[in-house]
Design a protein around this motif. Structure first.
Motif, PDB file in Angstrom:
ATOM      1  N   TYR A 189      -2.960   3.396   4.636  1.00 31.15           N
ATOM      2  CA  TYR A 189      -1.534   3.044   4.579  1.00 31.15           C
ATOM      3  C   TYR A 189      -0.856   3.684   3.365  1.00 31.15           C
ATOM      4  O   TYR A 189       0.319   4.028   3.411  1.00 31.15           O
ATOM      5  N   CYS A 248       0.822  -1.219   0.000  1.00 32.28           N
ATOM      6  CA  CYS A 248       0.000   0.000   0.000  1.00 32.28           C
ATOM      7  C   CYS A 248       0.853   1.265   0.000  1.00 32.28           C
ATOM      8  O   CYS A 248       0.576   2.209  -0.728  1.00 32.28           O
ATOM      9  N   CYS A 295      -3.397  -4.390   2.184  1.00 30.76           N
ATOM     10  CA  CYS A 295      -4.425  -4.193   3.204  1.00 30.76           C
ATOM     11  C   CYS A 295      -5.634  -5.087   2.972  1.00 30.76           C
ATOM     12  O   CYS A 295      -6.481  -5.226   3.843  1.00 30.76           O
ATOM     13  N   HIS A 342      -1.615   3.179  -2.512  1.00 32.63           N
ATOM     14  CA  HIS A 342      -3.014   2.778  -2.469  1.00 32.63           C
ATOM     15  C   HIS A 342      -3.851   3.918  -1.883  1.00 32.63           C
ATOM     16  O   HIS A 342      -3.339   4.770  -1.158  1.00 32.63           O
ATOM     17  N   CYS A 384      -5.935   3.679   0.394  1.00 37.12           N
ATOM     18  CA  CYS A 384      -6.262   3.418   1.796  1.00 37.12           C
ATOM     19  C   CYS A 384      -5.374   4.255   2.718  1.00 37.12           C
ATOM     20  O   CYS A 384      -4.491   4.975   2.251  1.00 37.12           O
ATOM     21  N   TRP A 427      -4.170  -5.660  -2.918  1.00 39.81           N
ATOM     22  CA  TRP A 427      -3.416  -4.749  -2.069  1.00 39.81           C
ATOM     23  C   TRP A 427      -3.153  -5.411  -0.729  1.00 39.81           C
ATOM     24  O   TRP A 427      -3.976  -6.178  -0.231  1.00 39.81           O
TER      25      TRP A 427
HETATM   26 ZN   LIG Z   1      -4.205  -0.467   0.992  1.00 41.31          ZN
END
Ligand SMILES: [Zn+2]
Length: 117
Positions: A50, A41, A93, A46, A48, A91
């Motif tokens: 992270y 990530c 995560c 990414h 998200c 990913w």
């Molecule tokens: Zn992620």
């Protein structure tokens, strides 16, 4: 690596980091013409939490490095598609939920392109 052992336990055969393919993809399913990549990530930015971390030290260095990773990912994805490969990107995560991970992988690998129409 969670994804690798899961795919293996599901009985699919793959090649790791196959040379000659753009970006040396993580898992290559040669006969199916399919690829699974697992992205970190942070390193691949990414969307998200992270992926949005901003490092305190060497912030500029990391920003440049991560941006070049993302650009390279996009270029590789395009090249692979042009060569007829279908890619699933997972990913970091997302791989913690084993059940949904298994579902995504089997759906992807079993999907028959010719049945799309
Ligand atoms: Zn992620």
């Amino acid at each position: 690596m969670i994804v690798r052992s899961l795919v293996h336990s599901l009985g699919y055969r793959y090649v790791l980091h196959k040379k000659g393919l753009p970006g040396k993809p993580d898992l290559v399913f040669v006969s199916r013409h399919k690829i699974i990549n697992v992205n970190g990530c942070f390193f691949h930015m990414h969307t998200c939490k992270y992926g949005r971390v901003v490092p305190i030290t060497n912030a500029e260095f990391w920003a440049a490095k991560r941006l070049s990773n993302v650009r390279r990912d996009r270029r590789n994805a395009r090249l692979l598609k042009e060569q007829g490969w279908e890619t699933l990107t997972l990913w970091e995560c997302e791989v913690k939920n084993a059940e949904s991970l298994e579902r995504r992988i089997t759906t992807f690998l079993n999907k028959d392109e010719s049945a799309a129409s």
